[in-house]
Design a protein around this motif. Structure first.
Motif, PDB file in Angstrom:
ATOM      1  N   ALA A  70       0.843  -1.194   0.000  1.00 19.87           N
ATOM      2  CA  ALA A  70       0.000   0.000   0.000  1.00 19.87           C
ATOM      3  C   ALA A  70       0.879   1.245   0.000  1.00 19.87           C
ATOM      4  N   ARG A 126       0.651   5.052   0.671  1.00 20.98           N
ATOM      5  CA  ARG A 126      -0.188   6.107   1.236  1.00 20.98           C
ATOM      6  C   ARG A 126       0.556   7.450   1.246  1.00 20.98           C
ATOM      7  N   VAL A 169      -3.134   4.527  -2.420  1.00 23.21           N
ATOM      8  CA  VAL A 169      -4.210   4.879  -1.497  1.00 23.21           C
ATOM      9  C   VAL A 169      -4.501   6.373  -1.632  1.00 23.21           C
ATOM     10  N   ASN A 170      -5.749   6.699  -1.827  1.00 21.83           N
ATOM     11  CA  ASN A 170      -6.181   8.093  -1.912  1.00 21.83           C
ATOM     12  C   ASN A 170      -5.785   8.823  -0.635  1.00 21.83           C
ATOM     13  N   ALA A 177      -9.037   4.488   4.418  1.00 26.84           N
ATOM     14  CA  ALA A 177      -7.722   3.947   4.069  1.00 26.84           C
ATOM     15  C   ALA A 177      -7.526   2.562   4.669  1.00 26.84           C
ATOM     16  N   VAL A 181      -9.088  -0.129   2.501  1.00 25.89           N
ATOM     17  CA  VAL A 181      -8.290  -0.458   1.313  1.00 25.89           C
ATOM     18  C   VAL A 181      -7.098  -1.328   1.686  1.00 25.89           C
ATOM     19  N   ILE A 182      -6.411  -0.971   2.745  1.00 23.65           N
ATOM     20  CA  ILE A 182      -5.225  -1.719   3.165  1.00 23.65           C
ATOM     21  C   ILE A 182      -5.590  -3.137   3.578  1.00 23.65           C
ATOM     22  N   TYR A 236      -8.094   1.458  -6.239  1.00 21.41           N
ATOM     23  CA  TYR A 236      -9.423   1.397  -5.628  1.00 21.41           C
ATOM     24  C   TYR A 236     -10.280   2.560  -6.101  1.00 21.41           C
TER      25      TYR A 236
END
Length: 502
Positions: free
Chosen positions: A81, A83, A107-108, A116, A119-120, A156
């Motif tokens: 990921a 971030r 990640v947005n 977040a 997603v992770i 995502y």
């Protein structure tokens, strides 16, 4: 007669009828290696007001990050990921992940911690590259035997169920989009003099897939803005002799409206492209006047198509400003469930740029990727000359200056706010942003409903661009059809929004 304005050489159909480029590198890593070998001392990545890397330095640093990931336990196929915000570290983290044989999960950075975390956890990421922590480094490493069909990244995208869906992007998906971008925009195959300003987030497919990677393929320089500020945007265009500017229409509108624009040297800009939101014909003409040496164009795509699916080239930008143009060379388009009166149907897309499916969501994937076609969820029409027009959004999406906001996702979050009985979210027209987020709220009977507290709650559950900027509080029930579905058109037409709240 159907117009075909793009170079279609070197394209073949496979046994399933899917168009593919026949002469692509084996992987994104192999693509980068070719650029490094060609001009190792050429400038590759520039972080505005930060560090600069040549192609040799970029390769060396990314291989050390890959080695650090392997030392941390990342093996082929593991997810990583990312971030991080825009900048050199994001690029090194992304490329290092691919070199390690891993799968990048951008990640947005505007997601809340809960968003977040989803997603992770959903991606099963082995490690997270986070702000304030150094990138892992060790002895240089590059995974042998990467193949085009290998999974390379998961982007995502917000879903109407309230949970983001991970678009599974292969090396071939990336490489196909790179070639699509080069051909539709008209970029040379190799040109180290080009300098591409990346002012949009790298966690978006536009920034990563259609700006960063095509720049690295042609041996040019990617000039990356960590954060957007219009004054800095104009300064960088002049100081860095930017050749390619790509952003949403709202940013072009903002930039050319600045007093300082008149004194900004934009003579180096050779390409000014836009997408992500509707654009007014007057703005197209203003962009042409403001960047007189540039070719302009409008791109359309999705996370599920690795970015570009169609493009409206310079020659038609004035006369067909409301069109998203023609399919890229390996892209087939079709329409499903066509209305015989309007010619409008759901846009279907096929090609080697369409992703492999949704991570961990087989049912959603089965509904979206059907019979070899991607069901886009966008309503469109295609005229006799081949121009494609997006006419509506089948999934209640709000397009806020290029950021996609799905109403059901926001409604699910807001329904949990104290004092809310029911809530519906719609787009509110806005001159600059295209649309902003509006919420119609019916409070619980007898509740002491406070709009400020409602918005404060929303900010704890939603990224800032999803938080409503308009709130209409009413006592009457929301209008619904006999099946119980809220009548969104009635809300859009019948609500007086007043001034935005933020």
């Amino acid at each position: 007669m159907v117009l075909r304005p793009f170079d279609e050489s070197g394209v073949e159909r496979d046994t399933q009828g899917v168009k593919r480029y026949v002469d692509l590198p084996d992987s994104v890593v192999a693509m980068l290696r070719a650029s490094v070998d060609r001009d190792p001392d050429g400038e590759a990545v520039v972080e505005v007001d930060g560090s600069r890397l040549t192609y040799r330095q970029l390769w060396d640093a990314a291989t050390r990050v890959a080695g650090g990931m392997r030392e941390a336990g990342v093996v082929r196929g593991d997810r990583v990921a990312i971030r991080l915000g825009n900048g050199v570290d994001w690029v090194l983290g992304f490329l290092g992940t691919l070199m390690a044989g891993g799968v990048a999960v951008p990640v947005n950075t505007r997601f809340t911690d809960d968003e977040a975390r989803y997603v992770i956890e959903d991606s099963g990421s082995r490690i997270v590259l986070a702000p304030g922590h150094p990138l892992p480094e060790a002895q240089p490493f590059v995974e042998d035997g990467l193949r085009r069909e290998d999974l390379a990244a998961i982007f995502y995208t917000s879903g109407t169920t309230g949970f983001p869906k991970g678009a599974m992007t292969s090396h071939e998906n990336f490489l196909t989009n790179v070639e699509n971008a080069r051909r539709v925009v008209g970029l040379p195959r190799v040109d180290p003099t080009l300098r591409n300003l990346i002012s949009v987030p790298l966690f978006h497919v536009t920034g990563c897939n259609s700006q960063l990677l095509p720049t690295l393929q042609c041996g040019a320089a990617a000039v990356i803005m960590p954060t957007f500020e219009v004054g800095r945007f104009l300064r960088v265009i002049a100081e860095e002799r930017i050749a390619i500017v790509t952003t949403v229409p709202a940013i072009f509108w903002l930039a050319i409206s600045q007093e300082q624009f008149a004194g900004t040297d934009v003579s180096g800009v050779r390409y000014a492209t836009y997408g992500g939101a509707p654009i007014a014909p007057d703005l197209v003409q203003a962009i042409k006047r403001s960047f007189p040496a540039a070719r302009v164009g409008n791109g359309f795509g999705l996370s599920e198509t690795s970015s570009i699916s169609t493009f409206l080239p310079h020659e038609y930008a004035d006369t067909h400003a409301d069109s998203v143009g023609f399919p890229a060379p390996v892209v087939d388009l079709d329409l499903a469930d066509v209305d015989p009166e309007t010619g409008v149907g759901e846009l279907l897309i096929r090609g080697a740029q369409v992703v492999q499916g949704y991570w961990n969501k087989p049912e959603a994937a089965a509904q979206t990727f059907t019979g070899g076609w991607l069901h886009s969820g966008d309503l469109a029409r295609i005229d006799g000359d081949g121009f494609t027009y997006i006419v509506d959004r089948a999934k209640d999406m709000i397009n806020r200056g290029g950021e996609n906001v799905y109403c059901v996702e926001v409604e699910n979050a807001l329904a949990a706010a104290p004092g809310v009985f029911e809530v519906a979210v719609v787009g509110v027209p806005d001159e600059m942003m295209g649309e902003k987020v509006g919420a119609v709220v019916v409070p619980q009977p007898g509740a002491d409903f406070d709009v400020a507290q409602f918005l404060a709650f929303a900010r704890t559950r939603l990224a800032d661009y999803k938080v409503p900027q308009y709130v209409d509080v009413r006592s009457a029930a929301l209008p619904r059809n006999p099946g119980g579905k809220v009548l969104k058109p009635a809300l859009r037409k019948g609500t007086e929004w007043g001034s935005p709240l933020r």
